[in-house]
Write a protein that holds these residues in place. Sequence first.
Motif, short mmCIF file in Angstrom:
data_model
loop_
_atom_site.label_atom_id
_atom_site.label_comp_id
_atom_site.label_asym_id
_atom_site.label_seq_id
_atom_site.Cartn_x
_atom_site.Cartn_y
_atom_site.Cartn_z
N CYS A 96 0.85 -1.19 0.00
CA CYS A 96 0.00 0.00 0.00
C CYS A 96 0.88 1.24 0.00
O CYS A 96 1.79 1.36 0.84
N LYS A 97 0.63 2.17 -0.92
CA LYS A 97 1.48 3.35 -1.01
C LYS A 97 1.21 4.34 0.11
O LYS A 97 1.99 5.28 0.30
N ALA A 98 0.13 4.13 0.87
CA ALA A 98 -0.18 5.03 1.98
C ALA A 98 0.46 4.57 3.28
O ALA A 98 1.03 5.38 4.03
N CYS A 99 0.36 3.27 3.58
CA CYS A 99 0.87 2.79 4.87
C CYS A 99 1.93 1.70 4.75
O CYS A 99 2.53 1.31 5.75
N GLY A 100 2.16 1.20 3.54
CA GLY A 100 3.20 0.20 3.33
C GLY A 100 2.80 -1.23 3.63
O GLY A 100 3.62 -2.15 3.53
N SER A 101 1.53 -1.46 3.97
CA SER A 101 1.08 -2.82 4.26
C SER A 101 1.13 -3.69 3.02
O SER A 101 0.96 -3.21 1.89
N ILE A 102 1.36 -4.98 3.22
CA ILE A 102 1.40 -5.92 2.12
C ILE A 102 -0.02 -6.15 1.60
O ILE A 102 -0.95 -6.36 2.36
N LEU A 103 -0.17 -6.11 0.27
CA LEU A 103 -1.46 -6.32 -0.37
C LEU A 103 -1.48 -7.66 -1.11
O LEU A 103 -0.45 -8.10 -1.59
N CYS A 104 -2.64 -8.24 -1.17
CA CYS A 104 -2.81 -9.49 -1.91
C CYS A 104 -3.92 -9.29 -2.94
O CYS A 104 -5.03 -9.82 -2.82
N ILE A 105 -3.61 -8.47 -3.96
CA ILE A 105 -4.59 -8.15 -4.98
C ILE A 105 -4.68 -9.31 -5.96
O ILE A 105 -3.67 -9.69 -6.56
N PRO A 106 -5.86 -9.90 -6.17
CA PRO A 106 -5.99 -11.01 -7.13
C PRO A 106 -5.66 -10.54 -8.55
O PRO A 106 -5.97 -9.40 -8.93
N ASP A 107 -4.98 -11.40 -9.31
CA ASP A 107 -4.73 -11.07 -10.72
C ASP A 107 -5.84 -11.67 -11.56
O ASP A 107 -6.79 -12.27 -11.06
N GLU A 108 -5.72 -11.50 -12.90
CA GLU A 108 -6.79 -11.95 -13.78
C GLU A 108 -7.00 -13.45 -13.74
O GLU A 108 -8.05 -13.95 -14.05
#
Length: 259
Positions: free
Chosen positions: A244-256
């Motif tokens: 996350c560019k705001a807090c730096g937390s790791i994201l798990c965004i699903p891909d296609e």
Amino acid sequence: MLGLSARPAARLRELYYGDSPRSARFRFWHVLLDVAIIVFFIAAPVIRGSAIFLVIDILIAVVLAVDMIARIASLGSLRAVVRSPLVWLDGLILLTLIFPYYLGNFGFLRALKIWTLVHSDIFWRTIGGGEWDDTYIEDVSKAAATLLTFVFLVTGLVYAVFLGSSGVHGYVDALYFTVTSLTTTGYGDVTLPGTAGRLISIAIMLAGITLFLRLGQAVVRPRKVRFPCPKCGLALHDQDAVHCKACGSILCIPDEGSE
């Protein structure tokens, strides 16, 4: 609760904003009806003289009034109603339908229905959505809807005010003038007379540059996905974002390819 008991208000809220199959079906027919109403509004200057026009006008007024009351009730609080621009704009559209003879020259305001539809949560919940989604189509659609709404608003204004003068002899002439002014082409075969006409022409050209620029930005802007950060709640991120560019937390965004 705006004078409505909690149970009916909750049911309406579920229909408009819920995730059940019944809610999805309701929103689908709601959007389909809105599209049909928009088609009628666009065709109104051409069919206004027909016998059935006033009947359809009244029927649409009844439908929009019922829908507006239901949506206001579903919001659940007076503050939410007051802060919703969609409610205010739909109310303005409704006034032109309820008083067609007194507000006939303001019928062009009905083109605002294009903007209210494409900018509504109901529309995007119907054609897409989910826990995460690509915002590119939504951003481009909203920019295009704003441009299209402006075109029909100005066309209706020119048609209502300048009909019969300086080459504006019909709705198509008004649309032609609007598009040529909006694109700053300005062939000069259709012009608006007087100081008011010149000021409107200037406003159209300036707005055209702004709206086309906004649409172009929406088209070329890097694609974003809507995936709320579990820590800070930031909703929009790059498609390939890991943190996350705001807090730096790791994201798990699903891909296609994710299920």
